[in-house]
Design a protein around this motif. Structure first.
Motif, PDB file in Angstrom:
ATOM      1  N   LEU A  17       0.826  -1.211   0.000  1.00 17.48           N
ATOM      2  CA  LEU A  17       0.000   0.000   0.000  1.00 17.48           C
ATOM      3  C   LEU A  17       0.854   1.252   0.000  1.00 17.48           C
ATOM      4  O   LEU A  17       0.563   2.236  -0.683  1.00 17.48           O
ATOM      5  N   LEU A  18       1.940   1.236   0.782  1.00 17.52           N
ATOM      6  CA  LEU A  18       2.826   2.399   0.808  1.00 17.52           C
ATOM      7  C   LEU A  18       3.456   2.639  -0.546  1.00 17.52           C
ATOM      8  O   LEU A  18       3.610   3.773  -1.005  1.00 17.52           O
ATOM      9  N   ALA A  19       3.819   1.539  -1.195  1.00 16.82           N
ATOM     10  CA  ALA A  19       4.416   1.679  -2.526  1.00 16.82           C
ATOM     11  C   ALA A  19       3.426   2.277  -3.505  1.00 16.82           C
ATOM     12  O   ALA A  19       3.769   3.078  -4.369  1.00 16.82           O
ATOM     13  N   ALA A  20       2.144   1.894  -3.360  1.00 20.18           N
ATOM     14  CA  ALA A  20       1.124   2.447  -4.260  1.00 20.18           C
ATOM     15  C   ALA A  20       0.922   3.926  -4.015  1.00 20.18           C
ATOM     16  O   ALA A  20       0.662   4.700  -4.925  1.00 20.18           O
ATOM     17  N   GLU A  21       1.044   4.354  -2.737  1.00 20.04           N
ATOM     18  CA  GLU A  21       0.817   5.756  -2.414  1.00 20.04           C
ATOM     19  C   GLU A  21       1.920   6.645  -2.953  1.00 20.04           C
ATOM     20  O   GLU A  21       1.689   7.775  -3.337  1.00 20.04           O
ATOM     21  N   VAL A  22       3.123   6.184  -3.017  1.00 19.25           N
ATOM     22  CA  VAL A  22       4.231   7.023  -3.460  1.00 19.25           C
ATOM     23  C   VAL A  22       4.501   6.857  -4.945  1.00 19.25           C
ATOM     24  O   VAL A  22       5.457   7.399  -5.466  1.00 19.25           O
ATOM     25  N   GLU A  23       3.624   6.116  -5.648  1.00 17.82           N
ATOM     26  CA  GLU A  23       3.824   5.949  -7.085  1.00 17.82           C
ATOM     27  C   GLU A  23       3.670   7.291  -7.778  1.00 17.82           C
ATOM     28  O   GLU A  23       2.713   8.021  -7.529  1.00 17.82           O
ATOM     29  N   PRO A  24       4.561   7.715  -8.641  1.00 13.23           N
ATOM     30  CA  PRO A  24       4.508   9.036  -9.275  1.00 13.23           C
ATOM     31  C   PRO A  24       3.285   9.181 -10.160  1.00 13.23           C
ATOM     32  O   PRO A  24       2.794   8.220 -10.736  1.00 13.23           O
ATOM     33  N   MET A  25       2.807  10.449 -10.266  1.00 13.72           N
ATOM     34  CA  MET A  25       1.664  10.769 -11.110  1.00 13.72           C
ATOM     35  C   MET A  25       2.056  10.617 -12.568  1.00 13.72           C
ATOM     36  O   MET A  25       3.219  10.793 -12.931  1.00 13.72           O
ATOM     37  N   PRO A  26       1.101  10.283 -13.410  1.00 14.45           N
ATOM     38  CA  PRO A  26       1.424  10.169 -14.831  1.00 14.45           C
ATOM     39  C   PRO A  26       1.890  11.503 -15.379  1.00 14.45           C
ATOM     40  O   PRO A  26       1.475  12.566 -14.929  1.00 14.45           O
ATOM     41  N   ALA A  27       2.774  11.426 -16.364  1.00 14.62           N
ATOM     42  CA  ALA A  27       3.361  12.651 -16.933  1.00 14.62           C
ATOM     43  C   ALA A  27       2.353  13.454 -17.732  1.00 14.62           C
ATOM     44  O   ALA A  27       2.476  14.660 -17.850  1.00 14.62           O
ATOM     45  N   ASP A  28       1.337  12.818 -18.344  1.00 11.03           N
ATOM     46  CA  ASP A  28       0.342  13.508 -19.163  1.00 11.03           C
ATOM     47  C   ASP A  28      -0.939  13.705 -18.367  1.00 11.03           C
ATOM     48  O   ASP A  28      -1.423  12.777 -17.709  1.00 11.03           O
ATOM     49  N   THR A  29      -1.485  14.936 -18.450  1.00  8.24           N
ATOM     50  CA  THR A  29      -2.732  15.267 -17.754  1.00  8.24           C
ATOM     51  C   THR A  29      -3.674  15.935 -18.743  1.00  8.24           C
ATOM     52  O   THR A  29      -3.267  16.826 -19.495  1.00  8.24           O
ATOM     53  N   ILE A  30      -4.940  15.526 -18.743  1.00 11.33           N
ATOM     54  CA  ILE A  30      -5.946  16.091 -19.648  1.00 11.33           C
ATOM     55  C   ILE A  30      -7.107  16.617 -18.809  1.00 11.33           C
ATOM     56  O   ILE A  30      -7.648  15.902 -17.970  1.00 11.33           O
ATOM     57  N   VAL A  31      -7.455  17.880 -19.054  1.00 18.23           N
ATOM     58  CA  VAL A  31      -8.573  18.517 -18.363  1.00 18.23           C
ATOM     59  C   VAL A  31      -9.579  18.967 -19.413  1.00 18.23           C
ATOM     60  O   VAL A  31      -9.215  19.651 -20.377  1.00 18.23           O
ATOM     61  N   LYS A  32     -10.845  18.605 -19.238  1.00 18.46           N
ATOM     62  CA  LYS A  32     -11.899  18.983 -20.176  1.00 18.46           C
ATOM     63  C   LYS A  32     -12.808  20.009 -19.518  1.00 18.46           C
ATOM     64  O   LYS A  32     -13.245  19.822 -18.385  1.00 18.46           O
ATOM     65  N   PHE A  33     -13.091  21.092 -20.272  1.00 19.93           N
ATOM     66  CA  PHE A  33     -13.925  22.177 -19.755  1.00 19.93           C
ATOM     67  C   PHE A  33     -14.783  22.709 -20.892  1.00 19.93           C
ATOM     68  O   PHE A  33     -14.257  23.172 -21.913  1.00 19.93           O
ATOM     69  N   ASN A  34     -16.119  22.622 -20.713  1.00 19.59           N
ATOM     70  CA  ASN A  34     -17.062  23.011 -21.766  1.00 19.59           C
ATOM     71  C   ASN A  34     -16.709  22.289 -23.061  1.00 19.59           C
ATOM     72  O   ASN A  34     -16.677  21.077 -23.113  1.00 19.59           O
ATOM     73  N   ASN A  35     -16.415  23.028 -24.114  1.00 13.45           N
ATOM     74  CA  ASN A  35     -16.079  22.391 -25.391  1.00 13.45           C
ATOM     75  C   ASN A  35     -14.582  22.448 -25.669  1.00 13.45           C
ATOM     76  O   ASN A  35     -14.156  22.409 -26.821  1.00 13.45           O
ATOM     77  N   LYS A  36     -13.777  22.539 -24.621  1.00 20.90           N
ATOM     78  CA  LYS A  36     -12.331  22.614 -24.787  1.00 20.90           C
ATOM     79  C   LYS A  36     -11.657  21.510 -23.990  1.00 20.90           C
ATOM     80  O   LYS A  36     -12.165  21.055 -22.961  1.00 20.90           O
ATOM     81  N   SER A  37     -10.498  21.082 -24.487  1.00 23.45           N
ATOM     82  CA  SER A  37      -9.685  20.064 -23.826  1.00 23.45           C
ATOM     83  C   SER A  37      -8.274  20.608 -23.670  1.00 23.45           C
ATOM     84  O   SER A  37      -7.654  21.050 -24.647  1.00 23.45           O
ATOM     85  N   ILE A  38      -7.768  20.603 -22.432  1.00 19.30           N
ATOM     86  CA  ILE A  38      -6.430  21.113 -22.131  1.00 19.30           C
ATOM     87  C   ILE A  38      -5.534  19.924 -21.805  1.00 19.30           C
ATOM     88  O   ILE A  38      -5.805  19.161 -20.877  1.00 19.30           O
ATOM     89  N   GLU A  39      -4.471  19.773 -22.568  1.00 17.59           N
ATOM     90  CA  GLU A  39      -3.561  18.638 -22.415  1.00 17.59           C
ATOM     91  C   GLU A  39      -2.193  19.141 -21.964  1.00 17.59           C
ATOM     92  O   GLU A  39      -1.576  19.973 -22.636  1.00 17.59           O
ATOM     93  N   VAL A  40      -1.728  18.639 -20.819  1.00 15.62           N
ATOM     94  CA  VAL A  40      -0.432  19.026 -20.263  1.00 15.62           C
ATOM     95  C   VAL A  40       0.458  17.791 -20.232  1.00 15.62           C
ATOM     96  O   VAL A  40       0.089  16.759 -19.657  1.00 15.62           O
ATOM     97  N   SER A  41       1.631  17.873 -20.859  1.00 15.82           N
ATOM     98  CA  SER A  41       2.577  16.755 -20.875  1.00 15.82           C
ATOM     99  C   SER A  41       3.947  17.250 -20.443  1.00 15.82           C
ATOM    100  O   SER A  41       4.334  18.385 -20.741  1.00 15.82           O
ATOM    101  N   GLU A  42       4.676  16.385 -19.727  1.00 17.23           N
ATOM    102  CA  GLU A  42       5.990  16.757 -19.200  1.00 17.23           C
ATOM    103  C   GLU A  42       6.995  15.675 -19.564  1.00 17.23           C
ATOM    104  O   GLU A  42       6.740  14.476 -19.386  1.00 17.23           O
ATOM    105  N   ASN A  43       8.130  16.125 -20.079  1.00 18.34           N
ATOM    106  CA  ASN A  43       9.203  15.212 -20.465  1.00 18.34           C
ATOM    107  C   ASN A  43      10.516  15.788 -19.950  1.00 18.34           C
ATOM    108  O   ASN A  43      11.136  16.641 -20.586  1.00 18.34           O
ATOM    109  N   GLY A  44      10.897  15.346 -18.764  1.00 17.40           N
ATOM    110  CA  GLY A  44      12.104  15.885 -18.157  1.00 17.40           C
ATOM    111  C   GLY A  44      11.892  17.323 -17.739  1.00 17.40           C
ATOM    112  O   GLY A  44      10.984  17.640 -16.973  1.00 17.40           O
ATOM    113  N   ASP A  45      12.728  18.234 -18.245  1.00 20.02           N
ATOM    114  CA  ASP A  45      12.604  19.648 -17.905  1.00 20.02           C
ATOM    115  C   ASP A  45      11.801  20.414 -18.944  1.00 20.02           C
ATOM    116  O   ASP A  45      11.817  21.635 -18.982  1.00 20.02           O
ATOM    117  N   ARG A  46      11.086  19.708 -19.797  1.00 10.87           N
ATOM    118  CA  ARG A  46      10.295  20.348 -20.846  1.00 10.87           C
ATOM    119  C   ARG A  46       8.816  20.048 -20.631  1.00 10.87           C
ATOM    120  O   ARG A  46       8.441  18.908 -20.379  1.00 10.87           O
TER     121      ARG A  46
END
Length: 303
Positions: A17-46
């Motif tokens: 369970l502890l290992a599951a809690e400290v598992e890093p968040m996925p690098a890509d995040t998608i947020v949907k709002f009304n008729n728009k989709s915001i996609e955030v991706s991270e690759n190292g320092d970019r």
């Protein structure tokens, strides 16, 4: 020893369970709002940020890239593919403010001077027959207060008909407009000074509170009115010595000011109003005609 092994076996699920809690968040995040989709991706320092807009045309859903941004080492790069619309909400204190300018009006026209109204500087008018007509065909209102105040403007036309109560007519002679008497043996049936003007007001208007029963609102407005002369003429109607009826246009122009102004005050209920006008400027140019100031009083049907 056996007890120690049992304790280690019991701790294995907890470690999972502890290992599951400290598992890093996925690098890509998608947020949907009304008729728009915001996609955030991270690759190292970019880091990349993309915004897609969904459109539904003929049953087919399409997503279109409208914004893209790159961020790296404190520097940023942005790209906008297109710009569709920008909505700016302008505050309005009374969206149903109904201004009182457009419509049709009619009133009695006359001349004023230092000695009062009519019979001014040798000019006598027939008050009951000297009329003006107003046709205001364009209006705009700009409410600016929660207490039902607004600035009102627009465009209109005015026809002024000044009927002389004397056997004379206006005519320009040697650059000066004067009253010329009728020829001997001739009596004028009608002698008129006709003026057509374009009017543009700037008024401050107040209205009473709107009631749920939709009763007519009281209104009061006042301000200035710019007057631009378009046409002017002097006309007479008479019978000649042979008894024939004659209609003659004696002159045009006659040194009437091309641009002047009026003070306007009006009040009323609903679409019916009463108005009064006074011009602080003389009808004729300085030293080129009688010293008279137009005044009028009438009613107006607002639409």
């Amino acid at each position: 020893m056996k007890k120690l092994v049992l304790i280690m076996i019991a701790c294995i699920p907890t470690l999972g369970l502890l290992a599951a809690e400290v598992e890093p968040m996925p690098a890509d995040t998608i947020v949907k709002f009304n008729n728009k989709s915001i996609e955030v991706s991270e690759n190292g320092d970019r880091m990349k940020v993309k915004v897609y807009e969904y459109t539904d045309e003929d049953g087919a859903v399409e997503n279109e890239l409208v914004f893209e941004g790159h961020y790296r080492n404190g520097q940023s790069y942005e790209r906008r593919k297109h710009f569709k619309s920008l909505s700016i909400t302008i505050p309005s204190w009374d969206n149903k403010f109904d201004p009182h300018w457009a419509g049709f009006g009619m009133g009695f026209a006359n001349f004023s001077g230092q000695n009062g109204v009519n019979d001014v500087d040798g000019v006598s008018l027939r008050s009951s027959s000297s009329l003006e007509y107003n046709l205001n065909f364009m209006e705009f209102a700009y409410p600016f207060s929660q207490y039902r105040w607004a600035v009102v403007t627009g465009v209109g036309l005015r026809w002024s008909r000044y009927r002389l109560d004397m056997d004379a007519h206006f005519q320009e002679i040697n650059g000066i407009t004067v009253l010329v008497p009728a020829p001997e043996g001739i009596s004028y049936k009608t002698s008129k000074l006709n003026i057509t003007s374009l009017t543009v007001p700037v008024l401050l208007e107040w209205q009473s509170t709107r009631h749920r029963r939709k009763t007519p609102r009281l209104f009061v407005s006042g301000g200035v009115e710019a007057v631009v002369k378009t046409i002017s003429s002097s006309k007479i109607i008479y019978y000649d010595l042979d008894g024939r009826k004659r209609k003659d246009k004696m002159d045009r122009g006659m040194n009437i000011r091309p641009v002047t102004m009026d003070f306007l005050l009006q009040f009323g209920v609903g679409c019916i109003g009463v108005y009064a006008k006074y011009s602080p400027m003389g009808l004729f140019e300085k030293d080129k005609g009688p010293k008279v100031h137009p005044v009028s009083l009438g009613f107006h049907l607002h639409i």
